[in-house]
Scaffold this motif. Sequence first.
Motif, PDB file in Angstrom:
ATOM      1  N   LYS A   2       0.835  -1.190   0.000  1.00  0.00           N
ATOM      2  CA  LYS A   2       0.000   0.000   0.000  1.00  0.00           C
ATOM      3  C   LYS A   2       0.874   1.246   0.000  1.00  0.00           C
ATOM      4  O   LYS A   2       1.930   1.281   0.608  1.00  0.00           O
ATOM      5  CB  LYS A   2      -0.924   0.012   1.212  1.00  0.00           C
ATOM      6  N   VAL A   4      -0.394   4.232   1.054  1.00  0.00           N
ATOM      7  CA  VAL A   4      -1.250   5.170   1.771  1.00  0.00           C
ATOM      8  C   VAL A   4      -0.382   6.139   2.571  1.00  0.00           C
ATOM      9  O   VAL A   4       0.409   5.719   3.408  1.00  0.00           O
ATOM     10  CB  VAL A   4      -2.225   4.427   2.713  1.00  0.00           C
ATOM     11  N   GLU A  32      -8.373   4.040   6.296  1.00  0.00           N
ATOM     12  CA  GLU A  32      -6.934   4.280   6.414  1.00  0.00           C
ATOM     13  C   GLU A  32      -6.646   5.611   7.107  1.00  0.00           C
ATOM     14  O   GLU A  32      -5.534   5.854   7.549  1.00  0.00           O
ATOM     15  CB  GLU A  32      -6.273   4.295   5.018  1.00  0.00           C
ATOM     16  N   SER A  78      -3.503   9.988  11.292  1.00  0.00           N
ATOM     17  CA  SER A  78      -3.601  10.060   9.838  1.00  0.00           C
ATOM     18  C   SER A  78      -4.815  10.909   9.491  1.00  0.00           C
ATOM     19  O   SER A  78      -5.821  10.899  10.211  1.00  0.00           O
ATOM     20  CB  SER A  78      -3.713   8.658   9.248  1.00  0.00           C
ATOM     21  N   VAL A 171      -6.186   1.339  -2.249  1.00  0.00           N
ATOM     22  CA  VAL A 171      -6.954   0.833  -1.110  1.00  0.00           C
ATOM     23  C   VAL A 171      -8.403   0.532  -1.483  1.00  0.00           C
ATOM     24  O   VAL A 171      -9.184   0.134  -0.636  1.00  0.00           O
ATOM     25  CB  VAL A 171      -6.901   1.790   0.115  1.00  0.00           C
TER      26      VAL A 171
END
Length: 172
Positions: A2, A4, A32, A78, A171
Amino acid sequence: MKSVPHKLLLTGFSGAGKSTVLRELASIGAAEFMAFLDLDVLVRGEGDVAAFVARHGWDKFRAEELKQLEQILQGPESAVVALGGGTLERAWPLIKKYPDTQVCHLDCSFSVTWQRLNFDDEERPLASAGQEAMAALYLRRQADYQKADFSVNAAQSPREVAMAILKRLRVA
């Protein structure tokens, strides 16, 4: 693997859909990310942009944007953050200090953004300058937008834009 980012910043011209796509990402449960923040709302508080600018001026508004953005970037959680349309004019040096941050440009033509503006002078005070002035501002800001880590076609529906972002981040 990933890709992210710890922080995802949504940028684009006024009317590109930054706040709308932010709400869409939150509603579809982009797990996420822990927080979904609109920088304009954080800066203006309970009032509106025009009132803040009338009281304090654009320089204070932009300085407050940078202050709020720095606090977010330094924070542990995040987040997806909808930037103001002009935030990048001053924020690139700050953003580059945080390599776990990605910038997504919500890209659409000036004609699309112009059609989307609701011309609420309190919410979009720059639009009161008129179409010609806004078109010039759109062109001037393109250089900053082109520095984004990636772009998505923002002429689509908010859900399509949100899904394109998640797909780009691998994702979805």
